[in-house]
Write a protein that holds these residues in place. Structure first.
Motif, PDB file in Angstrom:
ATOM      1  N   GLY A 195       0.833  -1.206   0.000  1.00  0.00           N
ATOM      2  CA  GLY A 195       0.000   0.000   0.000  1.00  0.00           C
ATOM      3  C   GLY A 195       0.866   1.255   0.000  1.00  0.00           C
ATOM      4  N   ARG A 196       1.947   1.213   0.789  1.00  0.00           N
ATOM      5  CA  ARG A 196       2.843   2.379   0.856  1.00  0.00           C
ATOM      6  C   ARG A 196       3.576   2.588  -0.480  1.00  0.00           C
ATOM      7  N   ILE A 197       3.981   1.494  -1.087  1.00  0.00           N
ATOM      8  CA  ILE A 197       4.661   1.600  -2.396  1.00  0.00           C
ATOM      9  C   ILE A 197       3.683   2.193  -3.420  1.00  0.00           C
ATOM     10  N   GLU A 198       2.427   1.737  -3.328  1.00  0.00           N
ATOM     11  CA  GLU A 198       1.401   2.233  -4.254  1.00  0.00           C
ATOM     12  C   GLU A 198       1.228   3.746  -4.096  1.00  0.00           C
ATOM     13  N   THR A 199       1.135   4.180  -2.848  1.00  0.00           N
ATOM     14  CA  THR A 199       0.969   5.612  -2.577  1.00  0.00           C
ATOM     15  C   THR A 199       2.166   6.384  -3.139  1.00  0.00           C
ATOM     16  N   CYS A 200       3.332   5.830  -2.908  1.00  0.00           N
ATOM     17  CA  CYS A 200       4.567   6.461  -3.339  1.00  0.00           C
ATOM     18  C   CYS A 200       4.608   6.613  -4.863  1.00  0.00           C
ATOM     19  N   LEU A 201       4.271   5.551  -5.578  1.00  0.00           N
ATOM     20  CA  LEU A 201       4.348   5.591  -7.043  1.00  0.00           C
ATOM     21  C   LEU A 201       3.173   6.340  -7.671  1.00  0.00           C
ATOM     22  N   ASN A 202       2.042   6.354  -6.961  1.00  0.00           N
ATOM     23  CA  ASN A 202       0.881   7.067  -7.502  1.00  0.00           C
ATOM     24  C   ASN A 202       1.124   8.577  -7.602  1.00  0.00           C
ATOM     25  N   ARG A 203       2.126   9.052  -6.861  1.00  0.00           N
ATOM     26  CA  ARG A 203       2.444  10.482  -6.930  1.00  0.00           C
ATOM     27  C   ARG A 203       3.067  10.833  -8.279  1.00  0.00           C
TER      28      ARG A 203
END
Lengths: 477, 418
Positions: free
Chosen positions: B55-63
């Motif tokens: 989830g954290r990686i997703e948030t990071c890359l979604n930026r």
């Protein structure tokens, strides 16, 4: 290289050395052989081994070497004694199925509803054929279940290939995925192959399991043939024609319990509804915008579009956002609070009975398990754990068992007369298979009940409607 | 390697080529700081559940603008591959057994007590907590702690730098594009032996052709599997991907893959060292044995005029068997090619295998249908073993030279001409 023509097994194919093109054209007309210049040989899928052998025996009268496989000379892989320790008499329909298979040249499909004893038919045929046999099943649980049934019926401790075990014996059980992986090495070891839930074979990767086996005797068992002609045709090429077919309606009340299907509509909470509408609107806007751009655009194209970040970065970004909205929307349907409340009501109503709950996701299954403190059977469960929950459930110690897709097919559940479907696919096959779980005719002839809990005004209604297109679901109200 | 569902490729329908997703230094510069963040998320995430980290990686890359879900999933997989997760299946199962057995007699557990149904959820949970000896939130958190997405990160001890993580992503996407390959062609001017060895290890079949002169040999390898003769099969795709990773450590090659694209159309994918991808492997060792190194050094010190000395530059092919003589000597004026085999080990198994292979290959013309009279063999052995080995290989009737540090290469040429 020997001067005598010879045939051997090579990674799921058979190679024919030392035969002229003229001879092959004349003597092996019906076999799809291909000249392979890499090794100066003819090559065919291993599934044609029997036809090749017959063709050569007819034309060369033994003047060739048959070197198919490491165990070509090992007697136990050609024929073996399969004892019959059973205390059962086959029902009429089961006897008909056995006869149809034998009369049909021992290659073909037997279609019988879940719970009508397809395994009994297959074991009867294994005992009659008295040869090395590989049973291929869709999931690990079924592998162990077949192992136990073979042991009970014949006294043979069958080999297991899959779930981290690789024990190949003249009678063995494996899963479709393991079969597709290992068949290049074991495809020459079995004279008979049984495909349980044979509809799993139609995919291109798994169908290698049938192509790479030399087994001349081929039995495919299923409750539901694939919906499309292309897949059915592929099964018929790989296994054989449909030799026996019985519908669920024919079996109801006779070999299966009588049953009724109840649909219960529940509503989203105001908050859920609001979020659901927001996401729906996001998706609609996205599709509308894409159609302005490309009138042929379909929602199914979204996934591919999301990856086109280099060619169409803006559209790709919108696709990613729309897909996220779609996922969140599905989560709202799947985890609606009302479902858990309805489940509690149904548990109260059937508090003295064994109930099985089918969910649409592993997350929901775990949520129910944690909320009601009942066991859930998921794909991650090891053999020991599965056996433990199933046994406890069979003994009535646990009243409820929750499952996502593990129990959709084949795994025997003793006398469950109540099932609750809380979500799932629109597939008719899954619907019929799940129905089959509660339709085993036990003692007392009690009527079985299947509840389908559907969230109103959501896509779940459409999926439920799709499921109902099946004859078995439609006629029972 | 990443899974096929993480693969992102671009199909060029005009040129019928496939381009795997690649992150570039210039256009994707934003990914470098993000890669740093991603590594930090994992390094700081010890004890977090796998799904939380994802989830954290997703948030990071979604930026980042337009990062597709498959790219996110691929990064999660690459980071997971460098991680160790804790999974005590036994303890989780034990806890589940305790919980479900405790609740079995209390079914159904209702939200609010009513009529005959008096097993209220909160009450049951607190009784359960007392019996198990742990508070309910802890029980709830650990009940399925062995499930893949709920497993907790135990260690993340990778030396990967952000740039290396991005490079690993590019390699992984290139490999994943090959999962859909039906056949692979490699044109190579170097490291033939290593290419063949890796192809063998991957269980692939080959066809090998010499595509240029004996002076500067260049070979074309076509790799596929038994099923390829019968149908277009992507069955060997993972093996091609494994081979491609190995190629990255070598030099002088060009790979062309046939890829099965949408609607079963045939596409092409090209790959060579010019793509700048880096392998996780190191380049192959220079020599197989010290004797081989000494022989090479002796030639380099006093070469013989008119002869070209090359290491592992020739491939001898017989069906699916391949032999690479250790060196070759070529004399252009005489159009004579000499295969030089150095026998550097003396275990009985090694010598038996060597003898078998020499018998197989010394008696047949090479791949390029070169006339037998233009090729010769020379065996070089250590001086102290010379007598024994002459006896052992006598039936091969090939010239044998005993080698020590005083042996001059001219004597090898003389031995050939004898």
């Amino acid at each position: 290289m020997s001067l005598r023509p010879h045939v051997d097994f090579h990674q799921g194919t058979v190679r024919l050395f030392g035969l002229s093109a003229r001879f092959v054209e004349k003597a092996l007309t019906d076999v799809p052989l291909v000249w392979d210049e890499r090794e100066d040989c003819y090559r065919a899928d291993a599934m044609h081994a029997d036809a090749i052998r017959q063709g050569l025996e007819h034309s060369l009268a033994g003047r060739f070497d048959w070197r198919v496989g490491r165990d070509a000379g090992a007697a136990e892989f050609r024929s073996l004694a399969v004892n019959d320790l059973r205390q059962v008499t086959l029902r009429g329909d089961q006897q008909q199925a056995v006869k149809a298979f034998e009369d049909g040249g021992r290659r073909g499909l037997v279609v019988m509803p879940t719970g009508t004893g397809k395994t009994v038919v297959a074991i009867e045929l294994m005992i009659r054929c008295q040869c090395s046999t590989l049973v291929v099943v869709p999931v690990r649980d079924l592998m162990y279940q077949w192992h136990a049934k073979i042991l009970e019926a014949t006294g043979i401790d069958a080999g297991l290939i899959g779930d981290g075990v690789h024990r190949v014996s003249p009678i063995s059980v494996t899963t479709y995925d393991s079969a597709a992986i290992h068949m290049p090495r074991i495809g020459d070891r079995f004279q008979m192959i049984v495909f349980d839930e044979v509809h799993h074979l139609a995919g291109p990767w798994r169908s290698d399991a049938a192509r790479m086996s030399i087994a001349a005797i081929r039995l495919g068992l299923t409750a539901t043939l694939p919906g499309d002609d292309q897949r059915t045709e592929r099964l018929q090429q790989l296994v054989g024609p449909t030799l026996y077919q019985q519908s669920i309606a024919e079996a109801s009340g006779k070999s299966l319990a009588d049953y009724s299907v109840h649909r219960i509509a529940v509503r989203l909470t105001d908050d859920e509804q609001q979020r659901y509408r927001d996401y729906s609107r996001q998706i609609q806007t996205f599709v509308y915008q894409q159609r302005e751009f490309d009138p042929q655009f379909k929602w199914d194209d979204t996934y591919a579009l999301s990856a086109a970040t280099k060619q169409e970065p803006d559209r790709a970004r919108d696709a990613v956002i729309a897909m996220r909205a779609f996922r969140l929307k599905r989560q709202i349907e799947e985890h609606a609070d009302a479902k858990l409340r309805m489940l509690e009501d149904l548990f109260r109503l059937h508090c003295d009975e064994s109930v099985i709950v089918f969910t649409g996701s592993n997350v929901m299954a775990r949520k129910i398990s944690t909320r009601f403190l009942v066991p859930c059977l998921l794909s991650h469960c090891g053999k020991k754990e599965r056996r433990q929950w199933l046994q406890g459930f069979a003994e009535g110690r646990y009243r409820v068992l929750v499952a996502n897709r593990v129990l959709d097919e084949g795994v025997d559940l003793p006398e469950v007369k109540t099932a609750i479907v809380l979500g799932g696919l629109s597939s008719q096959r899954q619907a019929v298979q799940r129905l089959g779980r509660v339709l085993r005719k036990g003692t007392g002839g009690r009527r079985a009940k299947l509840y389908e809990v559907v969230v109103e005004d959501t896509r779940e209604v459409t999926r439920s409607r799709d499921r109902r297109r099946n004859e078995a679901y439609r006629q029972k109200r | 390697m990443i899974r096929s569902e993480h693969s992102i490729v671009e199909y060029d329908f005009q040129r019928m080529i496939v381009r795997p997703d690649r992150l570039h230094r210039g256009t994707d510069a934003d990914y470098l700081p993000t890669a740093k963040q991603m590594l930090r998320i994992y390094r700081d995430g010890i004890g977090s559940a796998r799904q939380t980290l994802h989830g954290r990686i997703e948030t990071c890359l979604n930026r980042l603008p337009g990062c597709p879900p498959r790219r996110i999933a691929a990064f999660c997989k690459l980071l997971d591959d460098q991680s160790e997760y804790h999974s005590d299946r036994k303890a989780a199962l034990q806890l589940r057994r305790q919980v479900f057995d405790f609740a079995a007699d209390r079914h159904p557990i209702v939200e609010y007590r009513e009529g005959i149904f008096d097993n209220e959820m909160h009450q049951v949970r607190s009784e359960l907590a007392e019996t198990v000896g742990r508070p309910w939130p802890e029980i709830e958190a650990d009940l399925f702690s062995d499930v893949l997405e709920l497993q907790r990160l135990e260690s993340f001890e990778t030396s990967l730098t952000p740039a290396q993580l991005l490079s690993a992503y590019n390699v992984a996407q290139t490999q994943a594009a090959l999962y859909r390959a039906t056949r692979v062609r490699v044109d190579a001017s170097d490291d033939f032996k290593t290419i063949v060895r890796h192809a063998k290890l991957a269980g692939l079949m080959h066809r090998i052709d010499l595509v240029s002169s004996a002076k500067h040999p260049r070979y074309r390898f076509i790799f596929d599997g038994p099923q390829t003769a019968l149908r277009q099969s992507t069955r060997y795709g993972v093996r091609f991907a494994t081979l491609a990773d190995k190629l990255l450590a070598l030099k002088g090659w060009h790979l062309t893959a046939e890829i099965l694209g949408p609607r079963k159309q045939r596409f092409r994918m090209e790959l060579s060292p010019a793509d700048g991808l880096t392998s996780s492997l190191t380049a192959p060792d220079a020599f197989d044995s010290s004797l081989e190194a000494e022989v090479d050094a002796a030639w380099q010190k006093t070469p013989v005029d008119g002869w070209i000395w090359q290491r592992e530059s020739q491939l001898l092919v017989r069906g699916q068997s391949v032999m690479t003589p250790d060196f070759s000597l070529y004399n252009q004026q005489r159009n004579l090619l000499v295969y030089v085999e150095v026998i550097g080990f003396w275990t009985p198994e090694y010598l038996e295998e060597k003898s078998r292979r020499l018998k197989e290959f010394a008696s047949v013309p090479p791949t390029d249908s070169r006339p037998v009279e233009t090729t010769r063999w020379l065996l070089i052995v250590a001086k102290q073993q010379e007598r024994d080995l002459r006896q052992r290989f006598a039936d091969l009737q090939l010239p044998i030279i005993g080698f020590d540090k005083h042996t001059k290469p001219q004597s090898w040429i003389d031995a050939i001409d004898e």
